[in-house]
Enzyme design. Structure first.
Site, short mmCIF file in Angstrom:
data_model
loop_
_atom_site.label_atom_id
_atom_site.label_comp_id
_atom_site.label_asym_id
_atom_site.label_seq_id
_atom_site.Cartn_x
_atom_site.Cartn_y
_atom_site.Cartn_z
N SER A 8 0.88 -1.23 -0.06
CA SER A 8 0.14 0.03 0.26
C SER A 8 0.84 1.26 -0.14
O SER A 8 2.01 1.46 0.85
CB SER A 8 -1.07 0.02 1.38
OG SER A 8 -1.38 1.16 1.48
N HIS A 32 -1.58 -1.87 -3.90
CA HIS A 32 -2.61 -1.33 -3.29
C HIS A 32 -2.95 0.19 -3.16
O HIS A 32 -2.27 0.67 -2.67
CB HIS A 32 -2.83 -1.93 -1.85
CG HIS A 32 -3.88 -2.00 -1.09
ND1 HIS A 32 -4.81 -3.03 -1.26
CD2 HIS A 32 -4.48 -1.15 -0.12
CE1 HIS A 32 -5.91 -2.75 -0.34
NE2 HIS A 32 -5.30 -1.54 0.48
N ASP A 34 -5.26 2.94 -1.75
CA ASP A 34 -6.46 3.29 -0.49
C ASP A 34 -7.31 4.51 -0.89
O ASP A 34 -6.53 5.70 -0.89
CB ASP A 34 -5.77 3.36 0.76
CG ASP A 34 -5.11 2.12 1.35
OD1 ASP A 34 -6.11 0.96 1.33
OD2 ASP A 34 -3.92 1.82 1.48
N MET A 36 -9.98 7.16 0.03
CA MET A 36 -10.77 7.16 1.03
C MET A 36 -11.49 8.59 1.14
O MET A 36 -11.20 9.53 0.21
CB MET A 36 -9.87 7.54 2.36
CG MET A 36 -8.91 6.24 2.69
SD MET A 36 -8.13 6.52 4.32
CE MET A 36 -7.13 5.08 4.26
N HIS A 65 -8.46 -0.12 -3.22
CA HIS A 65 -9.44 -0.23 -2.01
C HIS A 65 -10.30 0.79 -1.77
O HIS A 65 -9.65 1.89 -1.24
CB HIS A 65 -8.67 -0.65 -0.80
CG HIS A 65 -9.07 -0.99 0.48
ND1 HIS A 65 -8.45 -0.96 1.46
CD2 HIS A 65 -10.32 -1.06 0.97
CE1 HIS A 65 -9.15 -1.17 2.78
NE2 HIS A 65 -10.38 -1.49 2.23
N MET A 67 -12.46 2.93 0.22
CA MET A 67 -13.36 3.07 1.78
C MET A 67 -14.18 4.39 1.47
O MET A 67 -13.81 5.55 1.99
CB MET A 67 -12.01 3.13 2.66
CG MET A 67 -11.33 1.85 3.01
SD MET A 67 -9.76 2.37 3.78
CE MET A 67 -8.62 2.25 2.24
N MET A 136 -10.45 -6.79 7.14
CA MET A 136 -9.57 -5.64 7.55
C MET A 136 -8.88 -6.20 9.02
O MET A 136 -9.68 -6.57 9.92
CB MET A 136 -10.27 -4.39 7.84
CG MET A 136 -10.68 -3.81 6.22
SD MET A 136 -9.44 -3.23 5.40
CE MET A 136 -8.45 -2.08 6.58
N ASP A 174 -5.38 -6.85 5.48
CA ASP A 174 -5.04 -5.55 5.23
C ASP A 174 -4.80 -4.82 6.61
O ASP A 174 -5.92 -4.58 7.25
CB ASP A 174 -5.97 -4.74 4.25
CG ASP A 174 -5.51 -3.30 3.93
OD1 ASP A 174 -4.25 -2.78 4.46
OD2 ASP A 174 -6.27 -2.51 3.15
#
Ligand code: DX5
Ligand code: ZN
Length: 222
Positions: A8, A32, A34, A36, A65, A67, A136, A174
């Site tokens: 990540s 990866h 992330d 958000m 990913h 979120m 998670m 993760d």
């Protein structure tokens, strides 16, 4: 069982994203990313325009990913942009099976993620439409948190669910994954490992990916 390492970039030099991905390109299976939105999680990173731009600079497949709230609105666009895998949170989706089907239809593997407090039953209805279960091992939102060993029984449940399916479903962990915790994750049945700080705070990130892979292979279930 194949082992995949997906570093990540969350705790890397974000203004130099493409350069950071190149530091792991020789050994990492995925990168990866992330995403958000400051609604689903209390943090804000980057979104579709940055991911689209990054993909034009790198060859490493992207494991996005998300979120975010309302994943049905956004997730397929990451697949259309060229991400190889797109994961949404079951807690955020009104119709998880539809989100997964739409991601697949847009050309990516579909992942479904569960927060530490979400029981495995939450994904029962969507399981036939997904290619990966992300368990998670921290509360989502920030890198560098301590690994939650209390989630390991759910990794085992995810593995059993994956094994019972007709298609090849990957089990990803993760959060807090490093050389001290990856073995127990692999022993519990994870095959796909996100590691942020462990990789990007290492002196040689590409070498750390190989160390993590070797540790996971040693501990993996036969
Ligand atoms: C947390 C993110 C993780 C995080 C992992 O919300 O989903 O991907 O970047 O970072 P580490 O490995 O430092 O826990
Ligand atoms: Zn993540």
């Amino acid at each position: 069982m194949g082992i995949r390492i997906s570093p990540s970039v969350l705790n890397s030099d974000l203004a130099n994203l493409a350069g950071e991905v190149r530091r792991i390109a020789a050994t990492a299976d995925w990168v990866h990313l992330d995403v958000m939105d400051n609604h689903f999680v209390p943090n804000l990173t980057f979104g579709l325009p940055v991911v689209e731009s990054l993909l034009s600079h790198i060859d490493t497949p992207a494991d996005c990913h998300l979120m975010i709230d309302d994943p049905g609105r956004w997730d397929p666009a990451y697949a259309e942009a060229g991400a190889g895998s797109v994961t949404f949170h079951v807690e955020a989706a009104r119709n998880p099976a539809k989100v997964a089907r739409d991601i697949r239809a847009a050309g990516a593997r579909a992942g479904i993620a569960l927060n530490p407090g979400t029981p495995i039953d939450a994904i029962a209805e969507a399981i036939e439409h997904v290619d990966m279960i992300l368990v998670m091992t921290v509360e989502p939102g920030f890198g560098g948190q301590a690994f939650r060993a209390d989630v390991l029984p759910k990794v085992r449940q995810a593995r059993d669910l994956a094994d019972a399916a007709d298609v090849d479903i990957w089990v990803q962990v993760d959060g807090g994954v490093d050389l001290g915790t990856i073995e127990e994750c692999a022993a519990a049945g994870a095959d796909t490992f996100v590691a942020g700080s462990a990789v990007f705070r290492a002196e040689d990130p590409a070498e750390m990916v190989e160390l993590l892979r070797a540790a996971a292979e040693n501990a993996a279930r036969p």
